[in-house]
Design an enzyme around this catalytic site. Sequence first.
Site, mmCIF file in Angstrom:
data_model
loop_
_atom_site.group_PDB
_atom_site.id
_atom_site.type_symbol
_atom_site.label_atom_id
_atom_site.label_comp_id
_atom_site.label_asym_id
_atom_site.label_seq_id
_atom_site.Cartn_x
_atom_site.Cartn_y
_atom_site.Cartn_z
ATOM 1 N N HIS A 188 -54.727 92.689 41.451
ATOM 2 C CA HIS A 188 -53.872 91.555 41.913
ATOM 3 C C HIS A 188 -53.081 90.994 40.831
ATOM 4 C CE1 HIS A 188 -56.840 88.443 41.155
ATOM 5 N NE2 HIS A 188 -57.621 89.182 41.788
ATOM 6 N N CYS B 27 -62.565 91.417 40.465
ATOM 7 C CA CYS B 27 -61.445 92.194 40.878
ATOM 8 C C CYS B 27 -60.698 92.290 39.478
ATOM 9 C CB CYS B 27 -60.397 91.413 42.042
ATOM 10 S SG CYS B 27 -61.103 91.433 43.318
#
Length: 523
Positions: free
Chosen positions: A426, A445
């Site tokens: 992301h 992440c």
Amino acid sequence: MNKLYLYIFFIVLIGCKKESTIDSLINSKSSEKEGSILDIDTLSLAPFKSKPLADFYDSNDNKTVWQLEKYRKTVLKYLKNCETEGLNPLDYNTPKLLEFEKKFSELDENQQINYDLLLTYNFQKYLTHLHNGKLNPRKLYINWDLHIPDFNTNEVINQALDDDSFDEEIEKCQPIALTYKKLIKALQLINEFPKDTLMKIVSEEKIKPNDTNKAIINIKKRLLFWNDLKTKDSITSYYDEQTVEAVKRFQTRHGLTSDGIIGKSTISALNFTKEDRKHQIIANLERWRWFAKSFAENYILINIPNYSLNVVENQAITMTKRIVVGKIKRRTPILTSSLQTVVFNPTWTVPPTILKEDIIPELTKNRDFLKNKSIAIFDNKNNEVDPKDWNEKKPNGYRYVQKPGYYNSLGVVKITFPNTHSVYLHDTNHRNLFERNNRSLSSGCVRIENPLEFAQLLLNDPIQYSREKIDSIVATKKTIFLGIKKHFAIYQWYWTAWSENDELIFRDDIYNLDADLYAKLRD
């Protein structure tokens, strides 16, 4: 005339006897190291407690298979020289096998059978270690989600015996990845360095160009050892220009900021000994035996300690990105998967770990904590809850969702792929972090620098999803899901050593895995 015939007959007879004697010597000499095919009592297999071993001999009618000296010595050569692959000859009982081979002509039938079994058993073990690694990452780590394929050593050995193709069959067992070959080269390179007897470098302060510091003497010796400094003419405590350039070369090889300033990170890297680095290379060779045996046509390759993401299409790197990865307490998992969806203007649902460790403690102290972060609270009926009505005794009974926007924790785009760790790629609302050298900063992440360019590549439709079109989608602040039609595998992996152009390359072991893995390999 009769005497003449008798004389000729006598000469021929002597000649025949001489030739027969020579043949006998040749056969005798070659047969000293050749064994007979012997029947094996299946009870002799029991102590090994190995189904692959039992299956192998069952497929060979429970008879010995290593009669030919050439085959035995080929196997022994690989076991003896397995250190070139970072493996340990002692794992394969190599000294005992070599002793058997040395005395082969003196072995009785029971000893020949025992040798045959031992050779097969250890060759099977070697092939398994070469193909899949000695250790299973799933048993070592909770966040290494790698598939270790089944591997039939018996097919390899039988094929090699049938076709006299040991070299070819063993080569097929090795990882084919270029990085694995670069690690083999790295191991060769480090073994060429002399014995390391240098002192540890101690310095509590940063050392800048033109400084005078007694630690510089040991620093120069270490740079000379690693061939970053090319001359011994300036071994003084003065930090001269030539040494500055050597430090910059060293820093580049170790993924450090190449500014010539000697701080804690540079001192730490300099203090690694030759043996430390050798062990690091061996640990990374093991990892690459765990990783996928082949690559998809198009894929994303992430090296977590290198903070790098490469897009590879048809064997060519088409894009490279800097990334931010998980901090040591919230590590980015190691996995293999396939990219699935591009999500523009994503919402962010607070994951359990961040909820427990960050959100709940702050919200308990201050009910207005979430307002500045645009995070709304929803009950199990999807009704928004006023923070004043939030039940702090049952915090897990709610969902905590951040609205889309430029300052959303996921930024303006995320890329999803199937995995059991609830992680994805992301954007970020902390875009300045990509300028840092140490980017182990996320909650697990992977954050990508300039991700819209990356998203456009994945969508693979420059007309329908031009950069202008993507910017207009982002401007709406509406969440849009787009499937990725072109297949991209993702390899989210971890390695801290390799070689480039006959130079050793290392990265900081950000999750402190290397030394522990090496110790387990040699346990």
